[in-house]
Design a protein around this motif. Structure first.
Motif, PDB file in Angstrom:
ATOM      1  N   GLY A 102       0.936  -1.080  -0.060  1.00 18.67           N
ATOM      2  CA  GLY A 102       0.135  -0.130   0.068  1.00 18.67           C
ATOM      3  C   GLY A 102       0.765   1.199  -0.047  1.00 18.67           C
ATOM      4  N   ASP A 103       0.302   2.401   0.083  1.00 18.77           N
ATOM      5  CA  ASP A 103       0.894   3.720   0.061  1.00 18.77           C
ATOM      6  C   ASP A 103       0.997   4.298   1.548  1.00 18.77           C
ATOM      7  OD1 ASP A 103       1.186   3.500  -2.647  1.00 18.77           O
ATOM      8  OD2 ASP A 103      -0.717   4.735  -3.033  1.00 18.77           O
ATOM      9  N   SER A 104       0.453   3.630   2.326  1.00 16.93           N
ATOM     10  CA  SER A 104       0.512   4.465   3.749  1.00 16.93           C
ATOM     11  C   SER A 104       1.868   4.246   4.201  1.00 16.93           C
ATOM     12  CB  SER A 104      -0.515   3.741   4.637  1.00 16.93           C
ATOM     13  OG  SER A 104      -0.330   4.296   5.962  1.00 16.93           O
ATOM     14  N   ASP A 105       2.272   5.343   5.034  1.00 10.02           N
ATOM     15  CA  ASP A 105       3.566   5.315   5.719  1.00 10.02           C
ATOM     16  C   ASP A 105       3.666   4.616   7.234  1.00 10.02           C
ATOM     17  OD1 ASP A 105       4.621   6.853   3.776  1.00 10.02           O
ATOM     18  OD2 ASP A 105       4.035   8.499   4.779  1.00 10.02           O
ATOM     19  N   LYS A 106       2.177   4.289   7.492  1.00  9.70           N
ATOM     20  CA  LYS A 106       2.126   3.677   9.056  1.00  9.70           C
ATOM     21  C   LYS A 106       2.637   2.142   8.824  1.00  9.70           C
ATOM     22  CE  LYS A 106      -1.154   3.434  12.765  1.00  9.70           C
ATOM     23  NZ  LYS A 106      -2.703   3.848  13.392  1.00  9.70           N
ATOM     24  N   LEU A 107       3.489   2.039   9.646  1.00 11.39           N
ATOM     25  CA  LEU A 107       3.397   0.189   9.965  1.00 11.39           C
ATOM     26  C   LEU A 107       2.475  -0.522  10.503  1.00 11.39           C
ATOM     27  CD1 LEU A 107       5.980  -1.942   9.446  1.00 11.39           C
ATOM     28  CD2 LEU A 107       6.765  -1.591  11.695  1.00 11.39           C
ATOM     29  N   GLN A 108       2.322  -1.539   9.965  1.00  6.64           N
ATOM     30  CA  GLN A 108       0.899  -2.430  10.582  1.00  6.64           C
ATOM     31  C   GLN A 108       1.653  -4.033  10.099  1.00  6.64           C
ATOM     32  OE1 GLN A 108      -2.878  -1.421   9.416  1.00  6.64           O
ATOM     33  NE2 GLN A 108      -3.757  -3.592  10.201  1.00  6.64           N
ATOM     34  N   LEU A 109       1.688  -4.685  11.327  1.00 10.39           N
ATOM     35  CA  LEU A 109       2.209  -6.154  11.305  1.00 10.39           C
ATOM     36  C   LEU A 109       1.119  -7.116  11.324  1.00 10.39           C
ATOM     37  CD1 LEU A 109       5.669  -5.821  13.024  1.00 10.39           C
ATOM     38  CD2 LEU A 109       4.967  -5.660  10.534  1.00 10.39           C
ATOM     39  N   GLN A 110      -0.133  -6.986  11.307  1.00  8.26           N
ATOM     40  CA  GLN A 110      -1.244  -7.511  11.709  1.00  8.26           C
ATOM     41  C   GLN A 110      -2.073  -7.303  10.595  1.00  8.26           C
ATOM     42  OE1 GLN A 110      -2.622  -8.647  15.534  1.00  8.26           O
ATOM     43  NE2 GLN A 110      -4.808  -9.103  14.756  1.00  8.26           N
ATOM     44  N   HIS A 111      -2.656  -8.311   9.646  1.00 12.88           N
ATOM     45  CA  HIS A 111      -3.499  -7.981   8.540  1.00 12.88           C
ATOM     46  C   HIS A 111      -4.574  -9.155   8.364  1.00 12.88           C
ATOM     47  CE1 HIS A 111      -1.558  -4.441   6.629  1.00 12.88           C
ATOM     48  NE2 HIS A 111      -0.732  -5.221   7.164  1.00 12.88           N
ATOM     49  N   GLN A 112      -5.835  -8.969   7.812  1.00 13.69           N
ATOM     50  CA  GLN A 112      -6.706  -9.853   7.741  1.00 13.69           C
ATOM     51  C   GLN A 112      -6.532 -10.699   6.093  1.00 13.69           C
ATOM     52  OE1 GLN A 112      -9.080 -10.583   9.797  1.00 13.69           O
ATOM     53  NE2 GLN A 112     -10.030 -12.481   8.475  1.00 13.69           N
ATOM     54  N   LEU A 113      -6.406 -11.914   6.211  1.00 13.96           N
ATOM     55  CA  LEU A 113      -6.168 -12.665   4.782  1.00 13.96           C
ATOM     56  C   LEU A 113      -7.465 -12.679   4.235  1.00 13.96           C
ATOM     57  CD1 LEU A 113      -3.897 -14.172   3.360  1.00 13.96           C
ATOM     58  CD2 LEU A 113      -4.770 -16.153   4.294  1.00 13.96           C
ATOM     59  N   LEU A 114      -7.487 -12.112   2.942  1.00 16.89           N
ATOM     60  CA  LEU A 114      -8.677 -11.767   2.041  1.00 16.89           C
ATOM     61  C   LEU A 114      -8.927 -13.134   1.354  1.00 16.89           C
ATOM     62  CD1 LEU A 114      -7.904  -8.475   0.088  1.00 16.89           C
ATOM     63  CD2 LEU A 114      -9.162  -9.001   2.234  1.00 16.89           C
ATOM     64  N   ASP A 115     -10.497 -13.313   1.327  1.00 16.28           N
ATOM     65  CA  ASP A 115     -10.745 -14.487   0.475  1.00 16.28           C
ATOM     66  C   ASP A 115     -10.613 -14.618  -0.934  1.00 16.28           C
ATOM     67  OD1 ASP A 115     -11.526 -15.391   3.012  1.00 16.28           O
ATOM     68  OD2 ASP A 115     -13.576 -14.557   2.784  1.00 16.28           O
ATOM     69  N   SER A 116     -10.639 -13.485  -1.572  1.00 18.65           N
ATOM     70  CA  SER A 116     -10.442 -13.211  -3.074  1.00 18.65           C
ATOM     71  C   SER A 116      -9.401 -11.984  -3.307  1.00 18.65           C
ATOM     72  CB  SER A 116     -11.579 -13.059  -3.614  1.00 18.65           C
ATOM     73  OG  SER A 116     -12.176 -11.716  -3.242  1.00 18.65           O
ATOM     74  N   PRO A 117      -8.448 -12.161  -4.316  1.00 15.70           N
ATOM     75  CA  PRO A 117      -7.795 -11.067  -4.529  1.00 15.70           C
ATOM     76  C   PRO A 117      -8.396  -9.820  -5.084  1.00 15.70           C
ATOM     77  CG  PRO A 117      -8.033 -12.551  -6.388  1.00 15.70           C
ATOM     78  CD  PRO A 117      -8.570 -13.253  -5.494  1.00 15.70           C
ATOM     79  N   PRO A 118      -7.788  -8.563  -4.533  1.00 18.32           N
ATOM     80  CA  PRO A 118      -8.400  -7.131  -4.957  1.00 18.32           C
ATOM     81  C   PRO A 118      -8.505  -7.038  -6.447  1.00 18.32           C
ATOM     82  CG  PRO A 118      -6.178  -7.126  -3.972  1.00 18.32           C
ATOM     83  CD  PRO A 118      -6.755  -8.488  -3.781  1.00 18.32           C
ATOM     84  N   VAL A 119      -9.317  -6.569  -6.940  1.00 19.01           N
ATOM     85  CA  VAL A 119      -9.429  -6.174  -8.317  1.00 19.01           C
ATOM     86  C   VAL A 119      -8.102  -5.491  -8.945  1.00 19.01           C
ATOM     87  CG1 VAL A 119     -10.721  -5.060 -10.158  1.00 19.01           C
ATOM     88  CG2 VAL A 119     -11.888  -6.595  -8.433  1.00 19.01           C
ATOM     89  N   ALA A 120      -7.939  -4.272  -8.290  1.00 18.38           N
ATOM     90  CA  ALA A 120      -6.943  -3.348  -8.577  1.00 18.38           C
ATOM     91  C   ALA A 120      -6.138  -2.963  -7.229  1.00 18.38           C
ATOM     92  CB  ALA A 120      -7.389  -2.322  -9.297  1.00 18.38           C
ATOM     93  N   PRO A 121      -5.041  -2.806  -7.711  1.00 16.01           N
ATOM     94  CA  PRO A 121      -4.092  -2.277  -6.316  1.00 16.01           C
ATOM     95  C   PRO A 121      -4.641  -0.965  -5.930  1.00 16.01           C
ATOM     96  CG  PRO A 121      -2.862  -2.933  -8.376  1.00 16.01           C
ATOM     97  CD  PRO A 121      -4.064  -2.738  -8.917  1.00 16.01           C
ATOM     98  N   ALA A 122      -4.286  -0.653  -4.708  1.00 14.94           N
ATOM     99  CA  ALA A 122      -4.704   0.458  -3.958  1.00 14.94           C
ATOM    100  C   ALA A 122      -4.256   1.900  -4.435  1.00 14.94           C
ATOM    101  CB  ALA A 122      -4.504   0.584  -2.376  1.00 14.94           C
TER     102      ALA A 122
END
Length: 555
Positions: free
Chosen positions: A132-152
């Motif tokens: 992603g484009d954010s500058d905030k570090l995050q080490l915990q995410h939700q695993l998506l069921d399907s791939p996103p259509v387009a990058p953020a």
């Protein structure tokens, strides 16, 4: 006895070099341990409901087909409601792990876009990372069921569509502009608080400039057939929408484009393009109608027309809201139907006050409503308004209209007079004719007809007897000889007439006798004239009179 003495122990104060070896080993171990942790990178935590195909120590994390980490553990949470996946990332990837990063499992799938993930049949599934484009570090995410259509960070615009209807769209469906694919449906979510469905659409660059304030979005089905009172309408979409459907957007005809919209703007999703046009007419006047005939085929949404021009829409059939004893009302006053006359369908800048005034004048001039058949195949009906200057209704009709007016006023709506349609009038006249036929003295007519038939039978028998007698008369030999005798008589008459024809002696003698007779008559003419003037002229001598002389004309 020998005297024992204690040994004197002297402490060595000099540092032994042998300790250099273990100290160096300890320091090397610490450095190696530090270097190992420095090379490991961040520890990522992924949460999912199912860890199918993910194996600790084997499943890789990739970004654009490059290994950026590895799964180190797969465990269940304490409440056993989800799976906790921990993965060790490479040090250079830590900057990519921000709050906008997305993770999903790549595995063989068959979807609307075709078959994907075939390369994982031999190597096994893996987890894909989309930074992603954010500058905030995050080490915990939700695993998506399907791939996103387009990058953020994909260039374009994202908008949100809202609708009260569920279904009709799915993630991956195309977004069309006049039949051309310009984007994709990214997300689908149901809002429990407002009970509506939210769809996030991604429209790629450069087509994002087409999205302005006045565009409208509607569902674009692959194939739709609308058989209504207005006729048969067939809408065939593109090959993509024939299989999966989609959503279309465009400006309505005659609308300005409006200003640009911000990313994340919200629009309403309409079920079809026709509903957008109908939704423009939000200023209207409602009327209550009572029909004393069948309203089968009349449905909400049917058009209300004035001499072929649509001026409104049927709102409710039947309309029993705020009406007491609806069944009794249907039997005595007629079935109530609620319609609305829409100001925007007449002409622009027409206020509701002006519309009410014009409609009141039209009712005073005799405007009424009637049911008409709009489609012979489906039997769909519509309401037709017309102005008639026929004679005033009779006393019974006036009493019925007074009751209907009281009901409409109690329900809070003005009333519009109704009349039977052409087919209903024909049906009513046919029934009246049948009633008159039923009241005819049919039995007496049948008796008279039977007597007439008997008389006719007797007459036919007499005629048959007469024909038989004529046959006998014609068969008489003397009657059969009659034509020959007539022919013989005619021949004799012809010979007799030939004897007195011009040139024959008899004819010459007759002509000479006639001439002599003519001469004698001329000689007798003076004698007759004298006798006419003096009847005793044969005894006494007649007086000689001078011939008359004509008088001379006066000058």
């Amino acid at each position: 006895m020998t005297q024992q003495t204690s040994a004197k122990v002297n402490r060595i104060k000099q540092w032994s070099p042998i300790w250099v070896v273990p100290i160096a080993a300890v320091l090397i171990g610490i450095w190696m341990l530090y270097n190992h942790y420095q090379q490991q990178g961040a520890l990522l935590t992924l949460l999912t409901a199912d860890a199918e195909g993910i194996v600790a120590g084997k499943t890789q994390i990739k970004s654009r087909s490059v290994d950026v980490g590895q799964v180190v553990s797969v465990e269940l949470s304490h409440d056993l409601k989800q799976v906790i996946i921990k993965a060790r990332m490479k040090p250079a990837i830590t900057d990519l792990l921000n709050e906008d990063s997305r993770f999903w499992v790549v595995k063989p799938q068959v979807g609307r876009g075709g078959i994907t993930g075939l390369n994982t049949l031999l190597s096994g599934v893996y987890i894909e990372l989309q930074p992603g484009d954010s500058d905030k570090l995050q080490l915990q995410h939700q695993l998506l069921d399907s791939p996103p259509v387009a990058p953020a960070d994909a260039p374009g615009i994202r908008v949100v569509l809202t609708t009260a209807e569920t279904g009709g769209l799915a993630v991956g469906d195309p977004v069309l502009y006049r039949g051309y694919e310009v984007g994709t449906v990214e997300q689908s979510e149901f809002d429990l608080s407002q009970r509506r469905t939210l769809y996030q659409l991604y429209i790629r660059e450069p087509f994002d400039v087409l999205v302005s304030e006045n565009v409208r979005f509607w569902l674009s089905s692959g194939f739709s057939v609308d058989l209504s009172a207005e006729g048969l309408q067939v809408d065939v979409g593109s090959a993509t929408t024939l299989l999966s459907g989609g959503v279309s957007f465009d400006l309505m005809q005659g609308w300005p484009a409006g200003g640009a919209v911000a990313d994340g703007s919200e629009f309403q999703l309409f079920p079809n393009k026709q509903s957008i046009q109908d939704g423009l007419y939000n200023e209207f006047v409602e009327y209550l109608l009572f029909f004393d005939e069948s309203v089968r085929g009349l449905k909400p949404g049917a058009p209300v027309e004035y001499r072929g021009v649509r001026v409104g829409t049927v709102t409710s059939v039947p309309f029993f809201f705020s009406i007491d004893k609806p069944f009794e009302v249907s039997l005595q006053q007629g079935i109530p139907v609620l319609i609305r006359i829409e100001a925007g369908r007449l002409y622009e800048n027409l206020t509701l006050k002006q519309l009410r005034q014009e409609l009141e004048k039209a009712v005073q001039r005799g405007m009424h409503a009637a049911l008409k058949t709009g489609n012979l195949l489906t039997g769909a009906l519509y309401i037709d308004l017309d102005v008639s200057e026929d004679s005033a209704p009779d006393i019974e009709q006036q009493a019925l209209q007074a009751q209907q007016l009281a009901l409409s006023q109690s329900a809070g709506y003005p009333m519009l007079p109704t009349t039977r349609s052409g087919l209903s009038n024909i049906e009513q006249k046919v029934l009246m004719a049948l009633d008159k036929i039923n009241n005819l003295p049919v039995e007496q007519l049948l008796v008279q007809s039977e007597q007439t038939m008997q008389s006719t039978d007797a007459l036919m028998q007499n005629a048959a007897k007469m024909v038989a007698q004529l046959d006998k008369l014609i068969a008489n030999p003397q009657l059969q000889q009659l034509p020959a005798q007539l022919q013989q008589s005619l021949q004799e008459l012809q010979r007799m007439l030939a004897g007195v024809s011009p040139g024959a002696p008899a004819y010459e003698r007759m002509d000479s006798s006639l001439q002599t007779l003519d001469q004698v008559l001329r000689e007798l003419q003076p004698v007759l004239q004298t006798l006419n003037q003096q009847s005793n002229a044969l005894i006494f001598e007649a007086d000689v009179t001078a011939d008359p002389e004509p008088k001379r004309a006066e000058q």
